[in-house]
Design a protein around this motif. Sequence first.
Motif, PDB file in Angstrom:
ATOM      1  N   ALA A 260      -4.378  -4.153  10.659  1.00  0.00           N
ATOM      2  CA  ALA A 260      -4.747  -2.853  11.472  1.00  0.00           C
ATOM      3  C   ALA A 260      -3.650  -2.224  11.917  1.00  0.00           C
ATOM      4  N   ASP A 261      -2.576  -3.103  12.571  1.00  0.00           N
ATOM      5  CA  ASP A 261      -1.376  -2.404  13.083  1.00  0.00           C
ATOM      6  C   ASP A 261      -0.685  -1.763  11.874  1.00  0.00           C
ATOM      7  N   ALA A 262      -0.744  -2.167  10.593  1.00  0.00           N
ATOM      8  CA  ALA A 262      -0.019  -1.665   9.651  1.00  0.00           C
ATOM      9  C   ALA A 262      -0.546  -0.119   9.359  1.00  0.00           C
ATOM     10  N   PHE A 263      -1.807  -0.103   9.307  1.00  0.00           N
ATOM     11  CA  PHE A 263      -2.374   1.074   8.670  1.00  0.00           C
ATOM     12  C   PHE A 263      -2.497   2.056  10.009  1.00  0.00           C
ATOM     13  N   SER A 264      -2.262   1.762  11.240  1.00  0.00           N
ATOM     14  CA  SER A 264      -2.053   2.468  12.238  1.00  0.00           C
ATOM     15  C   SER A 264      -0.686   3.202  12.461  1.00  0.00           C
ATOM     16  N   ASP A 265       0.156   2.499  11.783  1.00  0.00           N
ATOM     17  CA  ASP A 265       1.593   3.263  11.936  1.00  0.00           C
ATOM     18  C   ASP A 265       1.480   4.615  11.208  1.00  0.00           C
ATOM     19  N   PRO A 266       1.991   5.553  12.043  1.00  0.00           N
ATOM     20  CA  PRO A 266       2.240   6.983  11.678  1.00  0.00           C
ATOM     21  C   PRO A 266       2.781   7.241  10.211  1.00  0.00           C
ATOM     22  N   ALA A 267       3.744   6.287   9.954  1.00  0.00           N
ATOM     23  CA  ALA A 267       4.569   6.047   8.727  1.00  0.00           C
ATOM     24  C   ALA A 267       3.506   5.883   7.359  1.00  0.00           C
ATOM     25  N   HIS A 268       2.227   5.305   7.920  1.00  0.00           N
ATOM     26  CA  HIS A 268       1.473   5.045   6.659  1.00  0.00           C
ATOM     27  C   HIS A 268       0.420   5.990   6.763  1.00  0.00           C
ATOM     28  N   ALA A 269       0.370   7.144   7.281  1.00  0.00           N
ATOM     29  CA  ALA A 269      -0.818   7.967   7.151  1.00  0.00           C
ATOM     30  C   ALA A 269      -0.901   8.592   6.164  1.00  0.00           C
ATOM     31  N   GLY A 270      -2.315   8.588   5.703  1.00  0.00           N
ATOM     32  CA  GLY A 270      -2.650   9.336   4.357  1.00  0.00           C
ATOM     33  C   GLY A 270      -2.293   8.231   3.275  1.00  0.00           C
ATOM     34  N   LEU A 271      -1.839   7.061   3.397  1.00  0.00           N
ATOM     35  CA  LEU A 271      -1.740   6.076   2.347  1.00  0.00           C
ATOM     36  C   LEU A 271      -3.104   5.229   2.023  1.00  0.00           C
ATOM     37  N   ASN A 272      -3.315   4.838   0.928  1.00  0.00           N
ATOM     38  CA  ASN A 272      -4.623   3.955   0.703  1.00  0.00           C
ATOM     39  C   ASN A 272      -3.880   2.654   0.281  1.00  0.00           C
ATOM     40  N   VAL A 273      -2.839   2.489   0.115  1.00  0.00           N
ATOM     41  CA  VAL A 273      -2.086   1.022  -0.470  1.00  0.00           C
ATOM     42  C   VAL A 273      -0.808   1.059   0.143  1.00  0.00           C
ATOM     43  N   ILE A 274      -0.530   0.071   0.937  1.00  0.00           N
ATOM     44  CA  ILE A 274       0.785  -0.322   1.660  1.00  0.00           C
ATOM     45  C   ILE A 274       1.122  -1.444   1.231  1.00  0.00           C
ATOM     46  N   ASN A 275       2.524  -1.932   1.371  1.00  0.00           N
ATOM     47  CA  ASN A 275       3.417  -3.159   1.140  1.00  0.00           C
ATOM     48  C   ASN A 275       3.370  -3.730   2.515  1.00  0.00           C
ATOM     49  N   ILE A 276       2.801  -5.189   2.619  1.00  0.00           N
ATOM     50  CA  ILE A 276       3.204  -5.871   3.994  1.00  0.00           C
ATOM     51  C   ILE A 276       3.478  -7.121   3.486  1.00  0.00           C
ATOM     52  N   ASP A 277       4.908  -7.525   3.611  1.00  0.00           N
ATOM     53  CA  ASP A 277       5.389  -8.794   3.423  1.00  0.00           C
ATOM     54  C   ASP A 277       5.282  -9.152   1.861  1.00  0.00           C
ATOM     55  N   GLY A 278       5.502  -7.984   1.110  1.00  0.00           N
ATOM     56  CA  GLY A 278       5.421  -8.322  -0.380  1.00  0.00           C
ATOM     57  C   GLY A 278       4.108  -8.372  -0.918  1.00  0.00           C
ATOM     58  N   ARG A 279       3.007  -7.951  -0.163  1.00  0.00           N
ATOM     59  CA  ARG A 279       1.496  -8.015  -0.519  1.00  0.00           C
ATOM     60  C   ARG A 279       1.196  -6.735  -0.620  1.00  0.00           C
ATOM     61  N   MET A 280       0.146  -6.290  -1.543  1.00  0.00           N
ATOM     62  CA  MET A 280      -0.275  -4.900  -1.630  1.00  0.00           C
ATOM     63  C   MET A 280      -1.712  -4.814  -0.895  1.00  0.00           C
ATOM     64  N   ILE A 281      -1.724  -4.359   0.286  1.00  0.00           N
ATOM     65  CA  ILE A 281      -2.910  -4.157   0.924  1.00  0.00           C
ATOM     66  C   ILE A 281      -3.535  -2.791   1.019  1.00  0.00           C
ATOM     67  N   GLU A 282      -5.016  -2.747   0.643  1.00  0.00           N
ATOM     68  CA  GLU A 282      -5.698  -1.512   0.552  1.00  0.00           C
ATOM     69  C   GLU A 282      -6.414  -1.201   1.891  1.00  0.00           C
ATOM     70  N   ARG A 283      -6.588   0.012   1.738  1.00  0.00           N
ATOM     71  CA  ARG A 283      -7.129   0.660   3.228  1.00  0.00           C
ATOM     72  C   ARG A 283      -8.683   0.198   3.636  1.00  0.00           C
ATOM     73  N   LEU A 284      -9.200  -0.526   2.203  1.00  0.00           N
ATOM     74  CA  LEU A 284     -10.383  -1.139   2.674  1.00  0.00           C
ATOM     75  C   LEU A 284     -10.476  -2.616   3.286  1.00  0.00           C
ATOM     76  N   HIS A 285      -9.037  -3.075   3.217  1.00  0.00           N
ATOM     77  CA  HIS A 285      -8.742  -4.095   3.994  1.00  0.00           C
ATOM     78  C   HIS A 285      -8.589  -3.670   5.393  1.00  0.00           C
ATOM     79  N   ALA A 286      -8.216  -2.473   5.816  1.00  0.00           N
ATOM     80  CA  ALA A 286      -8.313  -1.985   7.290  1.00  0.00           C
ATOM     81  C   ALA A 286      -9.461  -1.870   7.767  1.00  0.00           C
ATOM     82  N   GLU A 287     -10.590  -1.545   7.022  1.00  0.00           N
ATOM     83  CA  GLU A 287     -11.843  -1.372   7.308  1.00  0.00           C
ATOM     84  C   GLU A 287     -12.217  -2.768   7.530  1.00  0.00           C
ATOM     85  N   GLU A 288     -12.344  -3.693   6.972  1.00  0.00           N
ATOM     86  CA  GLU A 288     -12.710  -5.150   6.951  1.00  0.00           C
ATOM     87  C   GLU A 288     -11.997  -5.556   8.283  1.00  0.00           C
TER      88      GLU A 288
END
Length: 306
Positions: A260-288
């Motif tokens: 949740a914190d990663a996807f709320s970061d303004p640097a990730h605004a508009g991204l559906n997939v981000i890298n967290i510690d070498g893992r690809m996390i999708e926005r659907l994970h943020a919804e979960e």
Amino acid sequence: MTSEASSFRFHHPSRLRRSVLTVPAINDRALDKVTGLDCDAVIFDLEDSVAEDRKADARHKLLEFLQNADLDHRERIIRINASDTPHFREDMRLVLQCLPDAVLLPKVEEPVTVQDVADLLGEQDAAEGLRIWAMIETPRGVLNAAAIASSGRTSDSRLDAFVVGLNDLRKATGIPAAPGRTYLVPYLMQVILAARAYGLDVIDSVSNDFRDMEAFSDECAQGRAMGFDGKMLIHPAQIEPANRHFGPSDAAIAEARLVADAFSDPAHAGLNVINIDGRMIERLHAEEAARLLAKVALITARKDKP
């Protein structure tokens, strides 16, 4: 859930359904204990646990109890007798008097069973918040679980949850009550898949021996791993382990906060997939994560209440 299903789905506030205690409506002592228990929901049973000649007495006791009891956060569900019994109309009249959170229909085998009750509630202008739960406890119910769940896509269906009933299913199939529920797992997974396909919650069956807490704990762990939202209980001693097993673990909470914190970061605004510690996390994970954290907030709020 598809966009079509989402457009019809009733959007109630996030609910906790980890522990769903069933209480015979005829049992004064059991009713009196309910207000002091930490279960998420209570099923007040007018069906299997009430003898034929005590149905009217049970309705009277339940009406008096619900008119006077403060159940606070606990979801209130009334399990009625089936529509082909002489008790159905009086049970539904009681539901409309008490206005619980849901009415639980036994032995549902066809979508029309759910729709008929929804129509009856609509004709009586019952609030949309009065939902329908369906017991899936027969071979036909399991086979038709997807069709029954799909009826929840209509705007007036009120269908909110499935509850699995294994005692009747075991009787009908001849499968013995053995540890691990090995030969029942395919049926359970079929019901879970149907519920998930159409956005319903799904509650695991009762464990009959409330004295064997080790076996109960194992069954809770299995049910959680299978994807159930919670478990139907028959005794207060089962509440704490059910809440623990079906509640979010510390590791799951930490992960949800990280996502949740990663996807709320303004640097990730508009991204559906981000890298967290070498893992690809999708926005659907943020919804979960958001759904899990909403449940954590409910649990925390209860603990903080005086």
